[in-house]
Structures are given as C-alpha cells and as structure tokens.
Design a protein around this motif. Structure first.
Motif, mmCIF file in Angstrom:
data_model
loop_
_atom_site.group_PDB
_atom_site.id
_atom_site.type_symbol
_atom_site.label_atom_id
_atom_site.label_comp_id
_atom_site.label_asym_id
_atom_site.label_seq_id
_atom_site.Cartn_x
_atom_site.Cartn_y
_atom_site.Cartn_z
ATOM 1 N N ASN A 188 0.824 -1.217 0.000
ATOM 2 C CA ASN A 188 0.000 0.000 0.000
ATOM 3 C C ASN A 188 0.858 1.268 0.000
ATOM 4 O O ASN A 188 0.356 2.358 0.274
ATOM 5 N N LYS A 189 2.173 1.078 -0.291
ATOM 6 C CA LYS A 189 3.115 2.199 -0.383
ATOM 7 C C LYS A 189 3.197 2.993 0.919
ATOM 8 O O LYS A 189 3.252 4.222 0.929
ATOM 9 N N MET A 190 3.210 2.259 2.041
ATOM 10 C CA MET A 190 3.341 2.900 3.352
ATOM 11 C C MET A 190 4.531 2.259 4.071
ATOM 12 O O MET A 190 4.367 1.442 4.989
ATOM 13 N N PRO A 191 5.765 2.588 3.637
ATOM 14 C CA PRO A 191 6.953 1.882 4.126
ATOM 15 C C PRO A 191 7.231 2.048 5.621
ATOM 16 O O PRO A 191 7.736 1.121 6.259
ATOM 17 N N ILE A 192 6.918 3.214 6.171
ATOM 18 C CA ILE A 192 7.203 3.439 7.601
ATOM 19 C C ILE A 192 6.347 2.504 8.456
ATOM 20 O O ILE A 192 6.838 1.864 9.391
ATOM 21 N N GLN A 193 5.059 2.403 8.114
ATOM 22 C CA GLN A 193 4.173 1.485 8.844
ATOM 23 C C GLN A 193 4.615 0.036 8.636
ATOM 24 O O GLN A 193 4.548 -0.779 9.558
ATOM 25 N N ALA A 194 5.038 -0.270 7.412
ATOM 26 C CA ALA A 194 5.504 -1.635 7.123
ATOM 27 C C ALA A 194 6.691 -1.983 8.011
ATOM 28 O O ALA A 194 6.735 -3.058 8.626
ATOM 29 N N LEU A 195 7.655 -1.060 8.096
ATOM 30 C CA LEU A 195 8.831 -1.301 8.953
ATOM 31 C C LEU A 195 8.430 -1.538 10.402
ATOM 32 O O LEU A 195 8.985 -2.406 11.082
ATOM 33 N N ALA A 196 7.442 -0.761 10.875
ATOM 34 C CA ALA A 196 6.994 -0.904 12.268
ATOM 35 C C ALA A 196 6.480 -2.318 12.528
ATOM 36 O O ALA A 196 6.777 -2.917 13.572
ATOM 37 N N TYR A 197 5.730 -2.870 11.566
ATOM 38 C CA TYR A 197 5.173 -4.216 11.769
ATOM 39 C C TYR A 197 6.213 -5.309 11.568
ATOM 40 O O TYR A 197 6.163 -6.354 12.235
ATOM 41 N N PHE A 198 7.170 -5.097 10.681
ATOM 42 C CA PHE A 198 8.254 -6.068 10.559
ATOM 43 C C PHE A 198 9.063 -6.103 11.854
ATOM 44 O O PHE A 198 9.512 -7.173 12.294
ATOM 45 N N GLN A 199 9.213 -4.940 12.490
ATOM 46 C CA GLN A 199 9.914 -4.887 13.779
ATOM 47 C C GLN A 199 9.118 -5.624 14.858
ATOM 48 O O GLN A 199 9.684 -6.345 15.678
ATOM 49 N N LYS A 200 7.786 -5.423 14.853
ATOM 50 C CA LYS A 200 6.940 -6.150 15.816
ATOM 51 C C LYS A 200 7.084 -7.651 15.619
ATOM 52 O O LYS A 200 7.108 -8.422 16.590
ATOM 53 N N SER A 201 7.173 -8.070 14.366
ATOM 54 C CA SER A 201 7.348 -9.481 14.063
ATOM 55 C C SER A 201 8.634 -10.009 14.688
ATOM 56 O O SER A 201 8.666 -11.102 15.263
ATOM 57 N N LEU A 202 9.695 -9.209 14.603
ATOM 58 C CA LEU A 202 10.994 -9.635 15.141
ATOM 59 C C LEU A 202 11.037 -9.582 16.665
ATOM 60 O O LEU A 202 11.793 -10.334 17.284
ATOM 61 N N ILE A 203 10.240 -8.720 17.253
ATOM 62 C CA ILE A 203 10.143 -8.709 18.723
ATOM 63 C C ILE A 203 9.496 -10.017 19.189
ATOM 64 O O ILE A 203 9.911 -10.622 20.176
ATOM 65 N N GLU A 204 8.469 -10.452 18.435
ATOM 66 C CA GLU A 204 7.804 -11.734 18.745
ATOM 67 C C GLU A 204 8.749 -12.912 18.521
ATOM 68 O O GLU A 204 8.779 -13.848 19.298
ATOM 69 N N ASP A 205 9.482 -12.858 17.412
ATOM 70 C CA ASP A 205 10.399 -13.951 17.063
ATOM 71 C C ASP A 205 11.668 -13.339 16.460
ATOM 72 O O ASP A 205 11.708 -13.000 15.283
ATOM 73 N N PRO A 206 12.719 -13.197 17.291
ATOM 74 C CA PRO A 206 13.950 -12.536 16.831
ATOM 75 C C PRO A 206 14.632 -13.239 15.652
ATOM 76 O O PRO A 206 15.536 -12.668 15.044
ATOM 77 N N GLN A 207 14.224 -14.464 15.344
ATOM 78 C CA GLN A 207 14.852 -15.188 14.240
ATOM 79 C C GLN A 207 13.946 -15.280 13.010
ATOM 80 O O GLN A 207 14.169 -16.109 12.130
ATOM 81 N N PHE A 208 12.955 -14.429 12.946
ATOM 82 C CA PHE A 208 12.009 -14.462 11.825
ATOM 83 C C PHE A 208 12.646 -13.754 10.629
ATOM 84 O O PHE A 208 12.475 -12.558 10.409
ATOM 85 N N TYR A 209 13.398 -14.534 9.847
ATOM 86 C CA TYR A 209 14.237 -13.949 8.794
ATOM 87 C C TYR A 209 13.424 -13.323 7.655
ATOM 88 O O TYR A 209 13.921 -12.448 6.944
ATOM 89 N N LEU A 210 12.177 -13.745 7.454
ATOM 90 C CA LEU A 210 11.364 -13.137 6.398
ATOM 91 C C LEU A 210 11.176 -11.646 6.646
ATOM 92 O O LEU A 210 11.269 -10.823 5.722
ATOM 93 N N SER A 211 10.919 -11.301 7.904
ATOM 94 C CA SER A 211 10.751 -9.882 8.248
ATOM 95 C C SER A 211 12.063 -9.113 8.123
ATOM 96 O O SER A 211 12.078 -7.944 7.741
ATOM 97 N N MET A 212 13.163 -9.796 8.436
ATOM 98 C CA MET A 212 14.471 -9.139 8.284
ATOM 99 C C MET A 212 14.715 -8.759 6.829
ATOM 100 O O MET A 212 15.115 -7.636 6.516
ATOM 101 N N MET A 213 14.447 -9.715 5.932
ATOM 102 C CA MET A 213 14.726 -9.451 4.523
ATOM 103 C C MET A 213 13.788 -8.390 3.954
ATOM 104 O O MET A 213 14.199 -7.570 3.127
ATOM 105 N N GLU A 214 12.549 -8.381 4.410
ATOM 106 C CA GLU A 214 11.624 -7.343 3.937
ATOM 107 C C GLU A 214 12.087 -5.962 4.369
ATOM 108 O O GLU A 214 11.968 -4.991 3.620
ATOM 109 N N GLN A 215 12.634 -5.878 5.583
ATOM 110 C CA GLN A 215 13.186 -4.586 6.015
ATOM 111 C C GLN A 215 14.354 -4.186 5.130
ATOM 112 O O GLN A 215 14.523 -3.006 4.785
ATOM 113 N N SER A 216 15.138 -5.175 4.740
ATOM 114 C CA SER A 216 16.262 -4.902 3.851
ATOM 115 C C SER A 216 15.786 -4.280 2.540
ATOM 116 O O SER A 216 16.357 -3.295 2.062
#
Length: 456
Positions: free
Chosen positions: A278-306
């Motif tokens: 939806n072209k909202m990168p800041i919000q996307a980053l916030a949720y990828f970070q939440k994903s990593l707080i839940e599971d620090p090894q969730f590499y899918l969220s890491m790569m999406e942040q990349s």
C-alpha cells in the motif's frame, strides 16, 4: 479424551507387566487393550499385549487378526502374509480381517488388489463409511479422481458429517476441473447442513481458487459467524482482500486475527507486507519490527526490512538486515544473491565472495553465478584466482563471455601470448559482443582491434 488416555484395562495390563504378574484377561478384554494401544500409536505395547493375549488364547481368530494389524504397523510384511494365508480359510466373512488384507496390499503398492478386498468387506454391510473412504483413497493412489469422487460421495451417504469424505470429494472435483458440479454439490450439502464449518470452508476455497474473491469472503464470513475462533479462516479471508488489492481491509482482518493468536510473528509480517504493498513503508517497517520482537529469528521480516531500506537509499541498513537473514537461512539461494548484490552496491567486493562461493557450489549450472564471481575477483585485482574460477566455469559453460574475461586476466598478469589465445577463441565464438567487452575491459580493447586488423 481424558477417559481414553486413562483406559482402565490398559492400566491393569501395564501394572501386570510392571509387577511381573499373571492376570487373566478374556479375548474381548485383550482386543480392547490392543485396540487402545493401536489407536494411541504405541505399537510396542500393542505388540506386547498381542503376545500375552495369544499366549493365553492361542486359538482366538479375533486376537490373531489383531496380531495381523500389529504386523502391518511394524511393516513385517512376510509375517503378515503368512498370517493372512493361515486365517484366510476361516476369516473371509470378517470385516476386520478383510480390512487388514486391504491394508497389506495398499502398503505394498497394489491399490487394485486392496480395492478388491474392500469390496468384499462391503458385502458384509459393516463399516461402510470407512470402507468407501478406503476405496476412494486407493483410487486417488491410482490417479483416478472420477472413481475416488464416487466413493467419497458414498462414504458421505453413510456419515453425512464426515469431514474427511467432504474435503476429499471437493479435492476430486478440483482435480477434475468441475467447478459448476462442485458448486452444486457444496450448495446442496449446505442446504442440509448449514452449520458445517468444513462445508463453508470448502465453499470459500472453491470460490477463492476460481478468483471469485467476494463470494469466497462470504463463505469465510459464514464460517466465522459459526465459529469466531477459527484463526486460520481469518488468514484465508485476508488473502481474498490481498488478491483484490484492498490492503486496508486485509490489515483489518489480520488485526482481528492477532487477538486470537498466541504466536503473532507471521501475522505481523503479513500486515507489514500489506502496508508495503500500500506504499506505506514506515508502517511496514513498524510491523516487521513487531514481528521480530515476537520472534527474533524471523528472517522473512528481516529481509523485507532490507528491501524497504534499499528503496529508501539506506544501503547500510539494507545490508545489515540482509546479512542477518542469510545467517539464519544460509541455504536460501535468492538471499545469497541479494546479499552479494548489496555488498557490491556498497563497494564491499571482497565480502561478496563468500556469497558467490556458495552460489557456484549450490547452483553450478547457472552461468551468471560464475560470470559474476570472476567479475568481482577481477575488480579486486585477484586475477590468478579469477583464472582458476574461469577454468572451472568454462568446463560447465563454454561461452564467449568467459573467454573474454580470461583474456583480460592474462593481459593484467602480463601473459600476452595466453591473453591473445583466449581472446582469439572468444572472438571466434562471438565477435558481436567484442565491442561491449572492450568497453568493460579496456586492456583487451586494443588487442581486439589488432586481431580484427590482421583478419582484414
């Protein structure tokens, strides 16, 4: 369920074993004990109970049939066949025995023979639902969805609320590509059983597969009205909105889903993807970070942040998250390629070499892996290493580009004769790309002109 796990007869039998006693159980009691262990999946105790049972009741046909079941579970097919031959004269009117014979032939990969025994068992008019499902499964093994569908439908006649039969009947319709018939079938079923969760799920899936997303959502909504705690259904409903490009509604559904989940990392990740689309990168980053707080090894969220940081022009952060992703998923080739690309974009050529080594070991058949690897080695001045890589590469991919690269390496190493030989071979293979190669490797530019002049 608690009563099942606390079977009184089984406890009594286990006490007898522990205390090294000799207690009496009649044949029916031993049958119940063996069935209990078989259903529990404790085959070693089922076998032990069978041994004790036959020691006490050596002529019992019922117990020998249970022993046959145990042999099949233990994959002792030679002993199973011997027992089948022994029991056949007296047991052809026993459903349990015929089912064992069907399982024997099914396990040995003979579906047709298995079906024959099931059909004999059907004549006894017992366990019809089970037997029709068994026959249907064998037709699936024969890749015959038409006959499989017939028998799943018959199984449903004997137990209309058998979810296994219903689910597999719909799978057969899908394989036969009979959407309208499947729709008629599921609609008729829902008319009779409007509170069937499985039926509404199949209704939703049927429409989803045909890209009728709004109708699929209706089906999933009916299911959620019956059971609001069906966590997986929220994901299906959200997928419909994603397919429609309605990212805001997809996020709403995922937010509802979060309230029911214990592990939320994947759902946070999905919400992040929706914000990204939806072209909202800041919000996307916030949720990828939440994903990593839940599971620090969730590499899918890491790569999406990349990816997002790269789009923002923040290569340092993009590289950081790509490295973290690869550390957790080293065998993901696409991740290795991405990390190599980011290293090169960041000017860290030497660091990219480890990625290329991985790529050529896992994907030696891809020409570009070798081409890029040798290219990076030349960029950092490692011409001898580049030559070694190119020798291996040419054995797999005898292409002109590699010979041009090879000549460039030789010229840089002041091996003019070898450079000219490699260049001559390259020009014979593909003279059309010589100008591009000359632009890329200035050392061979003059040499190309000399070779072409000589030819004139």
């Amino acid at each position: 369920m608690e009563e099942f796990f606390e079977n009184e007869l089984a406890r009594k039998f286990e006490d007898m074993i522990e205390n090294n006693e000799e207690l009496y159980f009649d044949t029916e009691e031993y049958e119940d004990i063996i069935i209990y262990y078989l259903e529990l999946g404790d085959i070693s105790y089922a076998e032990l109970a069978t041994k004790y049972a036959l020691k006490l009741h050596p002529t019992s046909i019922e117990l020998k049939t249970k022993q046959l079941e145990v042999f099949l579970e233990l994959e002792r097919y030679t002993k199973a066949k011997e027992l089948i031959d022994e029991l056949k004269p007296s047991c052809m009117e026993m459903t349990d025995f015929l089912v064992c014979c069907a399982k024997y032939y099914s396990n040995l990969g003979n579906p047709k023979r298995s079906i024959e025994y099931c059909e004999k068992a059907l004549e006894l008019e017992e366990e019809e639902n089970f037997l029709h499902n068994f026959i249907a499964d064998e037709y699936v093994n024969l890749d015959d969805p038409f006959n499989a569908l017939k028998h799943y439908s018959k199984a449903l006649q004997y137990d209309p609320q058998d979810e296994y039969s219903l689910e597999n009947a719909m799978a057969c319709y899908t394989k036969l590509n009979r959407f309208q018939e499947a729709l008629g079938f599921i609609n008729q079923y829902l008319d009779k059983y409007p509170f069937s969760e499985m039926a509404w799920f199949e209704y939703g899936q049927l429409h989803f597969n045909k890209k009728n997303y709004l109708e699929a959502i209706k089906g999933f909504d009916y299911l959620l009205a019956i059971n609001p705690n069906s966590v997986g259904v929220y994901a299906n409903k959200a997928a419909c909105y994603e397919a429609l490009g309605d990212w805001a509604r997809a996020i709403e559904v995922y937010e509802e889903m979060l309230e029911l989940e214990y592990t939320k990392a994947f759902t946070f990740y999905k919400i992040g993807l929706c914000y990204k689309e939806n072209k909202m990168p800041i919000q996307a980053l916030a949720y990828f970070q939440k994903s990593l707080i839940e599971d620090p090894q969730f590499y899918l969220s890491m790569m999406e942040q990349s990816y997002i940081y790269e789009d923002m022009g923040k290569l340092k952060e993009a590289l950081h998250f790509a490295k973290e992703s690869v550390l957790l998923n080293e065998n993901n080739i696409e991740y290795q390629k991405r990390l190599a690309f980011l290293y090169i974009e960041s000017g860290k050529f030497e660091e990219s070499l480890a990625c290329f080594k991985k790529l050529i070991s896992v994907e030696p058949s891809r020409f570009y892996n070798w081409y890029a690897y040798s290219e990076v080695l030349m960029l950092i001045g490692e011409y001898e290493d580049a030559l070694a890589v190119l020798e291996k590469a040419i054995q797999l991919h005898n292409r002109a580009e590699l010979h041009y690269q090879k000549s460039n390496c030789y010229f840089h190493l002041n091996l003019v004769k070898e450079g000219n030989e490699a260049l001559k071979q390259a020009l014979e293979m593909d003279p059309e790309i010589s100008e591009d190669m000359g632009q890329k490797y200035p050392f061979i530019k003059e040499a190309v002109k000399k070779v072409k002049t000589k030819k004139k």
